[in-house]
Design a protein around this motif. Structure first.
Motif, PDB file in Angstrom:
ATOM      1  N   GLU A 106      -1.253 -24.434 107.112  1.00  0.00           N
ATOM      2  CA  GLU A 106      -0.231 -25.671 107.386  1.00  0.00           C
ATOM      3  C   GLU A 106      -1.454 -26.363 107.771  1.00  0.00           C
ATOM      4  O   GLU A 106      -1.380 -27.731 106.970  1.00  0.00           O
ATOM      5  N   LEU A 131      -1.901 -24.778  99.305  1.00  0.00           N
ATOM      6  CA  LEU A 131      -1.206 -24.013 100.643  1.00  0.00           C
ATOM      7  C   LEU A 131      -0.423 -22.835 100.348  1.00  0.00           C
ATOM      8  O   LEU A 131      -0.693 -21.408 100.176  1.00  0.00           O
ATOM      9  N   THR A 135      -1.153 -19.486 102.167  1.00  0.00           N
ATOM     10  CA  THR A 135      -0.379 -19.126 103.091  1.00  0.00           C
ATOM     11  C   THR A 135       0.603 -17.478 103.250  1.00  0.00           C
ATOM     12  O   THR A 135       0.187 -16.990 102.126  1.00  0.00           O
TER      13      THR A 135
END
Lengths: 517, 417
Positions: A106, A131, A135
């Motif tokens: 993030e 992201l 992620t």
């Protein structure tokens, strides 16, 4: 004029689309994919029962793991799939849904936005796409996309002084998409980006705007004409009044505020209840309607399992939504562990949204498309998160089909397969990106081995004829006259590996299975 | 690997002549055969070419009301001298950079629609462009995300080659429910194919992808079989587009600019008789807030020299009488120049229309001193949808009903045809 032939052609095309939809609704799409459960559908009462219980004869293997990953997260590398199979269904679903926020990814994504108070629209888009690819908590992003499609807001009417509201919108989807549905709706109802998008800014009691009130029920919570009237819309619009914004010259920011005098304090009658209601009352009253629970249940089942879910299934899940206080994660958990979710009817029955396919390809192959490459391709494919074309979201299913849209995907796949460098901050080629990690393990790897390995990675089930075509590609090159020349795949030749693995990837990503979800 | 042996270095023609696989299917393309049959008996369709000047063209210095003292008073820094302007009607005329297309006026092939816009001006680039693209004034009140061309395509032009954008990406104008307009960067580069790999590898991949798509299981179900069919059609389209590029010959020399290349690509598609009805292209750089004069003259010159070549090319192939070019922008600019010798965002504009069969002339209200002094910007007296409505009905030959969801005040059509 050459238009005389058009109506007939159009009719044919519409009929084809209609029959395709019908086929999908009737349980098509279970082709291939390991060992789907196809001894007839389980009885409706058993559809929400856990899948692969001991003694059931059902199993959670690679095919099931990839199905799970594609639906609640994104397609993943082989090691992740192996881990899912090792852990089994229960632990895998829990791990995906309970993953903590990936604060490191993030932070990297946030760093793409130069001034967080005054973000650029493309910065926010790039940041989110990046992201999604990077992620370690992919279900959070995937479920946020799920709600983005269904509670669609675009930031394209905003500017640098208020685009931070769009980040707040994105983050409320990410925070509450697997959280509480009531909270999700409440937060949405006074999000600045939504207020601009659906004409709620300013909203004064003298001129209540019906836009949000209408879409709140029609598209977001109840469905078209499902239990409300035009009179209800007018009354709800009054309850939504009071929001305004002001420009603050010192900060060069537009600030949102609730202007009590502009709010209509009068008595309203909304969906049969009467009182001096405000916006949170509208959410509360809406969720007291049985239609709201059914609408939520149907959306979850259609998005996660298949079109036109059985009415009994919808009502059972709806009851659980109410009983569970509108907590979304337990509902998703239940569905993702259910026999309905893994049924033949569900498997590969959807068309992947273009960006979902792109993110899945990038994750599964570990070829790291950079944020601007992700955005350019998303733009070319007409699917840029944070910029849906309308409050109805994007096309769905075969709405993504057609010559031009599929070519756009082919170009995207080709670009991904050709990703051979990452760039430095100045946009110059920096570190090379290799593809040797995409070879199957072991020595003496043949062209056929590579075909089987990559098809598995991309979740593509090849017909015998398709496989033969691809093996042939791996074991031939073309001479100066363009004619094929036998040249068996040589895993020890780095140039051959680079060319052939990239080529195969580009071709396989154009297989219909690679575009399904 | 060695990537210096790049397809970039080879002409497309050389590349295609070396391809041994994958070509030749285009003639059998089902959705094209009907058009080709029509073309064979000489029924060639009319078509529209939209040229969009992205950024907001200064319309008052494009079609210039130079006969008014108010014009010169409003623009002390960038106003054009009377003797520079190319006359159209008394007191009104074209920017001198438009000289290459000025002869079309005398030939009856040029029309100007003055003071065109929509109700309640919006000075945001995005919103005004969106209003023009979607053909909808009140964007907040509709959930119909389609563009005006998309709606027209759904109703009348659903074929893959009916609506083609060139170098403008996926236009919001094209968003449709059923139709899927083509979006080309250029004809020669259309379709997948990593340009960094050698041509022989590129052709091998191309042929392999097509062969794989042709080798699917007969038992394949929806949605896979639908995706497969569409992608196979798409590859056929790539061939058709590239063949149009290869087959084109012309003695007309286009200027060396990317905008001219886009117009030439339109000419190539027209030359190939693929039945296209709406083409969309354009060029950016029109947001002239400062030091406008030289920059603006250069842009107009690029537009005019390119359109002149395009016009002569179409005329030579006998297609000019079927053509209509509309030159638009998202908004005109302020009547008054600013202290930076530029102009800020305005509203109304003068739309230029060029074509072999239109009724040449000047439409819309004449400019008066009060047009300039009583307003900050050119008013939008003529609704732009009145132009499109006439073009759809009288030029493209389709029923405009259903294309524009709202009504507007003033004339329903501008009688260009």
């Amino acid at each position: 004029m050459a238009v005389t032939s058009v109506p007939a052609r159009r009719a044919t095309r519409l009929a084809a689309a209609a029959s395709a939809l019908l086929a999908a609704a009737c349980g098509g799409g279970g082709a291939g994919g390991g060992s789907p459960v196809d001894d007839g559908p389980p009885p409706v009462a058993a559809l929400l029962q856990p899948y692969a219980e001991p003694g059931s004869g059902e199993s959670f293997g690679e095919a099931e793991a990839r199905h799970l990953l594609r639906r609640v997260a994104f397609l993943a590398p082989q090691a992740e799939v192996d881990r899912c199979v090792r852990d089994g269904l229960d632990r895998t679903v829990d791990r995906l849904l309970d993953a903590p926020r990936d604060t490191s990814a993030e932070a990297d994504a946030d760093a793409l936005v130069e001034d967080p108070l005054r973000p650029g629209f493309d910065e926010l888009e790039r940041s989110w796409l990046s992201l999604m690819v990077r992620t370690n908590s992919p279900a959070r992003e995937k479920m946020a996309l799920f709600w983005h499609q269904r509670l669609a807001v675009s930031g394209r009417m905003l500017h640098n002084g208020n685009l931070r509201w769009m980040k707040e919108y994105r983050d409320l989807l990410r925070t509450h998409g697997l959280g509480n549905y009531r909270t999700l709706l409440e937060e949405l109802t006074h999000n600045g980006a939504m207020l601009v998008w659906l004409s709620g800014l300013p909203s004064d009691k003298e001129h209540p705007n019906e836009n949000y009130a209408r879409e709140f029920w029609e598209l977001f919570t109840l469905g078209v004409d499902n239990g409300y009237t035009q009179q209800d819309i007018q009354e709800a619009a009054r309850a939504f009044t009071g929001w305004d914004s002001r420009w603050v010259p010192e900060t060069e920011l537009e600030e949102l505020y609730f202007h009590a005098e502009a709010h209509d304090e009068g008595t309203k009658t909304i969906l049969g209840q009467t009182g001096s209601f405000g916006e949170l009352d509208v959410v509360r009253i809406t969720l007291e309607r049985p239609e709201a629970a059914s609408y939520l249940a149907r959306r979850l089942l259609e998005g996660l399992c298949y079109r036109d879910p059985e009415p009994e299934l919808v009502s059972e899940l709806a009851q659980r939504a109410v009983d569970g206080g509108w907590e979304l994660k337990p509902l998703v958990r239940l569905v993702a562990k259910s026999r309905a979710f893994y049924s033949a009817r569900a498997r590969r029955s959807q068309v992947a949204d273009p960006t979902v396919q792109m993110v899945g390809l990038s994750r599964a192959t570990q070829l790291p498309l950079e944020s601007w490459e992700l955005l350019w391709n998303a733009e070319a494919m007409g699917h840029v998160p944070l910029d849906p074309p309308s409050v109805k979201g994007w096309p769905q299913g075969l709405g993504w089909s057609g010559e031009q849209p599929l070519l756009d995907r082919a170009v995207m796949a080709d670009e991904l397969a050709g990703k051979d460098h990452v760039h430095d901050a100045d946009g110059n080629d920096a570190a090379p990106v290799e593809v040797t990690h995409l070879l199957p393990p072991g020595t003496g790897v043949t062209g056929a081995d590579v075909v089987d390995h990559l098809a598995r990675l991309l979740d593509v089930t090849l017909s015998a004829a398709e496989r033969a075509v691809l093996v042939d590609y791996m074991d031939h090159t073309t001479g100066d006259d363009g004619a094929p020349v036998a040249a068996p795949f040589d895993p020890s030749d780095p140039d051959a590996v680079d060319v052939k693995v990239r080529g195969l990837l580009s071709i396989l990503a154009q297989h219909p299975d690679a575009m399904k979800n | 690997m060695d990537r210096t042996l790049s397809a970039r270095g080879l002409s497309r023609r050389t590349l295609l002549s070396r391809l041994t696989l994958g070509l030749g299917s285009a003639a059998l393309l089902p959705h094209l055969s009907a058009r080709r049959a029509l073309a064979a008996v000489g029924t060639k369709p009319t078509f529209l070419v939209v040229v969009n000047q992205f950024g907001g063209n200064d319309s008052m210095n494009t079609y210039v009301p130079y006969g008014l003292g108010a014009y010169h008073d409003a623009r002390p820094r960038i106003g054009l001298a009377d003797e520079e302007v190319l006359p159209i009607v008394p007191g009104e005329g074209l920017h001198p950079s438009l000289a290459p297309i000025h002869p079309l006026w005398a030939a009856g092939d040029l029309a100007v629609v003055r003071q065109t816009g929509y109700p309640d001006p919006n000075l945001s680039h995005f919103e005004s462009a969106d209003i023009w693209s979607r053909g909808v004034r009140d964007l907040g009140r509709t959930t119909d995300a389609r563009g005006w061309i998309g709606r027209a395509a759904d109703l009348h032009f659903p074929g893959a080659l009916d609506v083609v954008g060139l170098g403008v990406g996926r236009r919001p104008d094209f968003v449709a429910d059923v139709a899927k307009p083509l979006a080309l960067d250029g004809l020669s580069s259309y379709g997948p194919g990593d340009r960094a790999v050698p041509w022989w590898e590129l052709s091998h991949r191309d042929a392999t992808a097509r062969a794989m798509l042709a080798a699917g299981s007969v038992a394949e179900t929806s949605p896979g079989k639908d995706l497969r069919r569409s992608l196979r059609n798409a590859y056929d389209l790539v061939d058709v587009v590239r063949q149009a590029d290869e087959a084109y010959t012309s003695t007309v020399e286009y200027p060396d600019s990317s905008f001219a290349a886009r117009l030439r690509d339109v000419a190539k598609l027209v030359r190939a008789d693929l039945g296209g009805r709406i083409f969309y292209t354009g060029l950016g750089g029109w947001d002239t807030h400062a030091d406008q004069a030289g920059w603006h003259a250069g842009l107009l010159s690029e537009v005019a020299t390119s359109l002149d070549a395009f016009q002569r090319d179409l005329a030579a192939m006998g297609a000019w009488d079927r053509a209509l070019v509309l030159v638009i922008t998202e908004f005109g600019r302020r009547n008054y120049d600013n202290a930076s010798s530029g102009t800020d965002h305005g509203h109304g504009q003068n739309v230029l229309a060029l074509g072999g069969a239109l009724h040449g002339g000047v439409y819309g209200p004449a400019y008066t001193a009060s047009t300039i002094t009583a307003n900050e910007q050119i008013p939008g007296v003529v609704d732009f949808r009145a132009i499109y409505t006439n073009v759809l009905r009288a030029h493209l030959g389709v029923d405009p009903a259903g294309v524009f969801p709202e009504t507007w005040s003033g004339d329903t059509e501008v009688p260009l045809f």
